[in-house]
Design a protein around this motif. Sequence first.
Motif, PDB file in Angstrom:
ATOM      1  N   GLN A  22       0.991  -1.305  -0.203  1.00 16.90           N
ATOM      2  CA  GLN A  22       0.008  -0.031   0.365  1.00 16.90           C
ATOM      3  C   GLN A  22       0.742   1.278   0.011  1.00 16.90           C
ATOM      4  O   GLN A  22       0.160   2.162  -0.637  1.00 16.90           O
ATOM      5  N   GLU A  46       0.887  10.255  -8.881  1.00 16.40           N
ATOM      6  CA  GLU A  46      -0.528   9.728  -9.067  1.00 16.40           C
ATOM      7  C   GLU A  46      -1.087  10.825  -8.242  1.00 16.40           C
ATOM      8  O   GLU A  46      -1.385  10.800  -7.110  1.00 16.40           O
ATOM      9  N   HIS A  48      -5.109  12.825  -9.230  1.00 21.74           N
ATOM     10  CA  HIS A  48      -6.756  12.603  -9.410  1.00 21.74           C
ATOM     11  C   HIS A  48      -7.205  11.735 -10.129  1.00 21.74           C
ATOM     12  O   HIS A  48      -8.454  11.336 -10.009  1.00 21.74           O
ATOM     13  N   GLN A  50      -6.464   7.790 -11.852  1.00 18.07           N
ATOM     14  CA  GLN A  50      -5.778   6.533 -11.266  1.00 18.07           C
ATOM     15  C   GLN A  50      -4.963   6.143 -12.766  1.00 18.07           C
ATOM     16  O   GLN A  50      -5.598   5.923 -13.804  1.00 18.07           O
ATOM     17  N   PRO A  53      -2.120   0.060 -14.128  1.00 16.64           N
ATOM     18  CA  PRO A  53      -1.471  -1.059 -13.155  1.00 16.64           C
ATOM     19  C   PRO A  53       0.010  -0.955 -13.599  1.00 16.64           C
ATOM     20  O   PRO A  53       0.942  -1.236 -12.567  1.00 16.64           O
ATOM     21  N   THR A  57       3.963   4.155  -9.577  1.00 13.80           N
ATOM     22  CA  THR A  57       3.520   5.525  -9.183  1.00 13.80           C
ATOM     23  C   THR A  57       3.746   5.538  -7.606  1.00 13.80           C
ATOM     24  O   THR A  57       3.818   4.659  -7.052  1.00 13.80           O
ATOM     25  N   LYS A  59       1.188   7.407  -5.065  1.00 17.08           N
ATOM     26  CA  LYS A  59      -0.090   7.902  -4.818  1.00 17.08           C
ATOM     27  C   LYS A  59      -0.096   8.911  -3.622  1.00 17.08           C
ATOM     28  O   LYS A  59       0.170   8.795  -2.486  1.00 17.08           O
ATOM     29  N   GLU A  61      -2.310  10.705  -1.986  1.00 10.98           N
ATOM     30  CA  GLU A  61      -3.378  10.531  -0.954  1.00 10.98           C
ATOM     31  C   GLU A  61      -2.634   9.504   0.084  1.00 10.98           C
ATOM     32  O   GLU A  61      -3.156   9.601   1.206  1.00 10.98           O
ATOM     33  N   ASP A  89       1.002  14.173 -11.629  1.00 13.21           N
ATOM     34  CA  ASP A  89      -0.108  15.286 -11.638  1.00 13.21           C
ATOM     35  C   ASP A  89       0.219  16.631 -11.093  1.00 13.21           C
ATOM     36  O   ASP A  89       0.838  16.621  -9.903  1.00 13.21           O
TER      37      ASP A  89
END
Length: 237
Positions: A22, A46, A48, A50, A53, A57, A59, A61, A89
Amino acid sequence: MPKDGNEQEEGKQSSLVDKIQQLGQSTVPTAPDSNIHVLSIIGQVEGHIQLPPQNKTTKYEHLLPQLIAIEQNPKIEGLIILLNTVGGDVEAGLALSEMIASLSKPTVSIILGGGHSIGVPIAVATNYTYVVPSATMTIHPIRLNGLVIGVPQTFEYMDKMQERVIQFVTTHSNISEEKFKSLMFEKGNLTRDIGTNVVGADAVEYGLIDAVGGVKEAMETLNKMIDDRKESGGVVQ
């Protein structure tokens, strides 16, 4: 029913695997092994949307709550950020940059391999920055992917966002706005494109990055900043 030793060990291993999958790391800020936390920003940032795979990346958040946890955890006294990113992004990258810059604890970044595009403001968001000799940084104008509505408001929005990036970078580094813009809009440096590919020592010469160095230098600098902060009563020098 209580678990035996083997089941508890399997549970710990499973939890560790989940954290790696994660967050891309084996430890999280809630239980650090030392007073220094290491945060990796690898691959593409990464935001807004997605990404596929097969893309490597980071993420954003996942990083935002970690930065809050780092700020709140009294056991963590400093942060090292490892960067090897192609960009990603713009809004997510700026959000991360602002979060890093607003931390009260000493921070140092190391650019390994590449700190391209939106990776540039993320790199300079720390209190001190290092770049390894072979690393590169690509500086170019903002681009949009996907559907673009060709109206004046769209171009005005892009122009203002680009100005936000320029202002952030020039505020958090020693490069002048004029020099940064000249690198951003350089023609011929990148094949069939506008921008500049800056290699390690050149990034230092331009004032974009503080020094050439790696893990050893970053650890020495961060430990000194931690000591200085303690002596000054909690103020980052």
